[in-house]
Design a protein around this motif. Structure first.
Motif, PDB file in Angstrom:
ATOM      1  N   ALA A 145      21.486  38.449  44.641  1.00 12.67           N
ATOM      2  CA  ALA A 145      20.849  38.786  45.833  1.00 12.67           C
ATOM      3  C   ALA A 145      21.065  37.599  46.968  1.00 12.67           C
ATOM      4  O   ALA A 145      20.857  37.869  48.040  1.00 12.67           O
ATOM      5  CB  ALA A 145      19.412  38.826  45.632  1.00 12.67           C
ATOM      6  N   THR A 146      21.490  36.245  46.437  1.00  8.62           N
ATOM      7  CA  THR A 146      21.646  35.174  47.417  1.00  8.62           C
ATOM      8  C   THR A 146      23.117  35.273  47.852  1.00  8.62           C
ATOM      9  O   THR A 146      23.505  34.261  48.401  1.00  8.62           O
ATOM     10  CB  THR A 146      21.232  33.835  46.761  1.00  8.62           C
ATOM     11  N   ALA A 147      23.979  35.945  47.238  1.00  8.84           N
ATOM     12  CA  ALA A 147      25.345  35.840  47.489  1.00  8.84           C
ATOM     13  C   ALA A 147      25.812  37.096  48.626  1.00  8.84           C
ATOM     14  O   ALA A 147      25.211  37.917  48.705  1.00  8.84           O
ATOM     15  CB  ALA A 147      26.321  36.353  46.341  1.00  8.84           C
ATOM     16  N   PRO A 148      26.838  36.805  49.249  1.00 12.12           N
ATOM     17  CA  PRO A 148      27.524  37.914  50.028  1.00 12.12           C
ATOM     18  C   PRO A 148      27.649  39.306  49.367  1.00 12.12           C
ATOM     19  O   PRO A 148      27.905  39.433  48.105  1.00 12.12           O
ATOM     20  CB  PRO A 148      28.762  37.418  50.418  1.00 12.12           C
ATOM     21  N   GLN A 149      27.109  40.313  50.271  1.00  9.84           N
ATOM     22  CA  GLN A 149      26.935  41.685  49.688  1.00  9.84           C
ATOM     23  C   GLN A 149      28.375  42.368  49.657  1.00  9.84           C
ATOM     24  O   GLN A 149      28.755  43.074  50.403  1.00  9.84           O
ATOM     25  CB  GLN A 149      26.144  42.576  50.522  1.00  9.84           C
ATOM     26  N   LEU A 150      29.417  41.867  48.763  1.00 13.47           N
ATOM     27  CA  LEU A 150      30.606  42.196  48.598  1.00 13.47           C
ATOM     28  C   LEU A 150      30.511  43.785  47.763  1.00 13.47           C
ATOM     29  O   LEU A 150      30.217  43.711  46.973  1.00 13.47           O
ATOM     30  CB  LEU A 150      31.468  41.361  48.034  1.00 13.47           C
ATOM     31  N   LEU A 151      31.647  44.497  48.452  1.00  8.22           N
ATOM     32  CA  LEU A 151      31.833  45.880  47.887  1.00  8.22           C
ATOM     33  C   LEU A 151      33.437  45.985  47.672  1.00  8.22           C
ATOM     34  O   LEU A 151      34.197  45.697  48.631  1.00  8.22           O
ATOM     35  CB  LEU A 151      31.393  47.103  48.656  1.00  8.22           C
ATOM     36  N   ALA A 152      33.679  46.383  46.500  1.00  6.52           N
ATOM     37  CA  ALA A 152      35.461  46.610  46.318  1.00  6.52           C
ATOM     38  C   ALA A 152      35.589  47.841  45.844  1.00  6.52           C
ATOM     39  O   ALA A 152      34.603  48.528  45.095  1.00  6.52           O
ATOM     40  CB  ALA A 152      35.757  45.361  45.269  1.00  6.52           C
ATOM     41  N   ALA A 153      36.697  48.379  46.081  1.00  4.52           N
ATOM     42  CA  ALA A 153      37.136  49.875  45.686  1.00  4.52           C
ATOM     43  C   ALA A 153      38.910  49.994  46.123  1.00  4.52           C
ATOM     44  O   ALA A 153      39.227  49.158  46.566  1.00  4.52           O
ATOM     45  CB  ALA A 153      36.445  50.866  46.432  1.00  4.52           C
ATOM     46  N   PRO A 154      39.282  51.069  45.387  1.00  2.00           N
ATOM     47  CA  PRO A 154      40.620  51.355  45.784  1.00  2.00           C
ATOM     48  C   PRO A 154      41.047  51.171  47.166  1.00  2.00           C
ATOM     49  O   PRO A 154      40.560  52.028  47.838  1.00  2.00           O
ATOM     50  CB  PRO A 154      41.195  52.417  44.822  1.00  2.00           C
ATOM     51  N   ALA A 155      42.172  50.760  47.486  1.00  2.00           N
ATOM     52  CA  ALA A 155      42.600  50.919  48.935  1.00  2.00           C
ATOM     53  C   ALA A 155      43.754  51.782  48.817  1.00  2.00           C
ATOM     54  O   ALA A 155      44.170  52.336  47.956  1.00  2.00           O
ATOM     55  CB  ALA A 155      43.506  49.547  49.354  1.00  2.00           C
ATOM     56  N   HIS A 156      44.200  52.293  50.138  1.00  2.00           N
ATOM     57  CA  HIS A 156      45.211  53.254  50.275  1.00  2.00           C
ATOM     58  C   HIS A 156      46.705  52.907  49.821  1.00  2.00           C
ATOM     59  O   HIS A 156      47.351  54.151  49.288  1.00  2.00           O
ATOM     60  CB  HIS A 156      45.274  54.008  51.960  1.00  2.00           C
ATOM     61  N   ARG A 157      47.057  51.767  49.604  1.00  2.00           N
ATOM     62  CA  ARG A 157      48.172  51.317  49.162  1.00  2.00           C
ATOM     63  C   ARG A 157      48.044  51.078  47.581  1.00  2.00           C
ATOM     64  O   ARG A 157      46.969  50.938  47.119  1.00  2.00           O
ATOM     65  CB  ARG A 157      48.647  50.149  49.546  1.00  2.00           C
ATOM     66  N   LYS A 158      49.114  51.905  46.753  1.00  2.00           N
ATOM     67  CA  LYS A 158      48.773  52.084  45.321  1.00  2.00           C
ATOM     68  C   LYS A 158      48.780  50.444  44.856  1.00  2.00           C
ATOM     69  O   LYS A 158      49.523  49.563  45.078  1.00  2.00           O
ATOM     70  CB  LYS A 158      50.250  52.597  44.685  1.00  2.00           C
ATOM     71  N   GLY A 159      47.821  50.358  43.949  1.00  2.00           N
ATOM     72  CA  GLY A 159      47.403  49.094  43.193  1.00  2.00           C
ATOM     73  C   GLY A 159      46.553  47.937  43.827  1.00  2.00           C
ATOM     74  O   GLY A 159      46.449  46.928  43.285  1.00  2.00           O
ATOM     75  N   CYS A 160      46.051  48.485  45.117  1.00  2.00           N
ATOM     76  CA  CYS A 160      45.595  47.470  46.130  1.00  2.00           C
ATOM     77  C   CYS A 160      44.026  47.744  45.851  1.00  2.00           C
ATOM     78  O   CYS A 160      43.423  48.690  45.855  1.00  2.00           O
ATOM     79  CB  CYS A 160      46.195  47.588  47.278  1.00  2.00           C
ATOM     80  N   VAL A 161      43.347  46.773  46.540  1.00  2.00           N
ATOM     81  CA  VAL A 161      41.818  46.827  46.331  1.00  2.00           C
ATOM     82  C   VAL A 161      41.440  46.353  47.848  1.00  2.00           C
ATOM     83  O   VAL A 161      42.048  45.576  48.330  1.00  2.00           O
ATOM     84  CB  VAL A 161      41.128  45.996  45.321  1.00  2.00           C
ATOM     85  N   GLN A 162      40.523  46.981  48.402  1.00  2.00           N
ATOM     86  CA  GLN A 162      39.892  46.596  49.740  1.00  2.00           C
ATOM     87  C   GLN A 162      38.488  46.111  49.251  1.00  2.00           C
ATOM     88  O   GLN A 162      37.870  46.805  48.595  1.00  2.00           O
ATOM     89  CB  GLN A 162      39.881  47.928  50.715  1.00  2.00           C
ATOM     90  N   ILE A 163      37.959  45.147  50.205  1.00  2.00           N
ATOM     91  CA  ILE A 163      36.740  44.451  50.109  1.00  2.00           C
ATOM     92  C   ILE A 163      36.117  44.402  51.297  1.00  2.00           C
ATOM     93  O   ILE A 163      36.634  44.016  52.449  1.00  2.00           O
ATOM     94  CB  ILE A 163      37.028  43.096  49.339  1.00  2.00           C
ATOM     95  N   ILE A 164      34.892  44.697  51.482  1.00  2.00           N
ATOM     96  CA  ILE A 164      34.293  44.794  52.689  1.00  2.00           C
ATOM     97  C   ILE A 164      32.509  44.067  52.089  1.00  2.00           C
ATOM     98  O   ILE A 164      32.293  44.060  51.010  1.00  2.00           O
ATOM     99  CB  ILE A 164      33.766  45.903  53.578  1.00  2.00           C
TER     100      ILE A 164
END
Length: 326
Positions: A145-164
């Motif tokens: 709860a005290t950390a940045p609220q990061l979300l990670a999931a597959p990106a559109h390029r193979k093998g890549c991850v997107q984080i927001i």
């Protein structure tokens, strides 16, 4: 063969630890059960008449709030109060829900081509991430709860991850552009953020290596060798402090590594192959594996590499204990 037959007849659809990994939800064709991890105790048992056939369930920490998806209404997310045994709210989507991941104040709902993030408890949409259509329903969210609220999931390029960062949204509940990290050459099959969001662990369809990245600098930290044979990695999890990593695959073995210093391989604990499983930590020298054949395995390990199974049970046969209700 008896073990495989038991797995098919267990009635378990999916399993999921809560954020602290001290409870887990067991989704069944006949309802839903909630268990305490240590000691192994059934906390709640909801019948088919009460909740229906449950496909997915996420606990909100160790509270009475459960978020689940019913097989007869796969496009609806249900918010359920376990103590009052009543439905609190529901949200409808235009497509079936493929996965859900929650933290205390947010839930990420994975659909076919988007991930929609809802605020808890009002379930209003606060962020949106677009993902490749038809990719594996992978999603991980930082739970501290005290950390940045990061979300990670597959990106559109193979093998890549997107984080927001889902706390940084703009008008219309669309998030700012995600950061994209190149993690593997092959398609992703599993990913996990440490509770504080500073580290990301990933596995590809080869399943031979777990890669760990620093989410702040977007740079690789280490490669953890799972094995030389291809494997389908079912689960990767960090401990509460992000200093340990465990994973389990279709080889039926749970691996544990130190995630600091020399990044030592601490344990390789064999359970059963041919069954999907989840893994997590009780403490810094005890790990748990729960399997879709209904089996529960507890292992203790040490920095010297010693590893022993210290408990085994079939959790569907464990009765309820009202003294440990949520």
């Amino acid at each position: 063969m008896a073990q495989l037959a038991h797995r098919r007849s267990s009635g378990i659809i999916s399993l999921a630890f809560n954020q602290e990994q001290d409870c887990f939800a067991c989704c069944l064709k006949t309802g839903l059960r909630i268990y305490n991890v240590e000691p192994l105790v059934e906390l709640s048992n909801f019948t088919l008449e009460e909740v229906g056939e449950v496909l997915l369930c996420e606990m909100i920490e160790r509270t009475n709030w459960l978020l689940y998806v019913n097989a007869r209404r796969p496009c609806k997310l249900m918010a359920f109060n376990a103590r009052e045994n009543c439905l609190m709210a529901e949200v409808s989507f235009k497509a079936p829900i493929r996965a859900i991941k929650a933290r205390k104040d947010k839930v990420a709902v994975v659909l076919n081509s988007t991930i929609q993030v809802l605020a808890i408890p009002n379930l209003n949409r606060v962020a949106l991430m677009r993902i490749p259509t038809g990719c594996r329903p992978l999603c991980t969210i930082a739970t501290d709860a005290t950390a940045p609220q990061l979300l990670a999931a597959p990106a559109h390029r193979k093998g890549c991850v997107q984080i927001i960062d889902v706390s940084r949204v703009v008008r219309g509940a669309h998030s700012s552009s995600p950061a994209v990290m190149n993690c593997h050459q092959n398609d992703l099959v599993c990913l996990s953020l440490s509770p504080n969001g500073t580290r990301l662990a990933t596995a590809s369809e080869r399943g031979t290596i777990i890669r760990v990245f620093d989410t702040g600098t977007k740079t690789p930290l280490h490669e953890l060798r799972r094995g030389s044979d291809y494997a389908d990695v079912f689960c990767i999890n960090f401990n509460a402090t992000g200093t340990l990593i465990c994973c389990v695959s279709d080889k039926g073995t749970m691996h544990v590594w130190s995630a600091r210093g020399a990044w030592t391989h601490l344990a390789a604990a064999k359970a059963f192959p041919d069954t999907r499983a989840q893994c997590g930590f009780v403490n810094d020298n005890t790990a748990i594996m729960i399997c879709e054949d209904g089996s529960y395995h507890k292992f203790t390990f040490a920095s010297e590499g010693n590893c022993h199974r210290t408990d085994f049970d079939m959790f569907l046969q464990v009765g309820d204990d009202n003294e440990l209700l949520l």
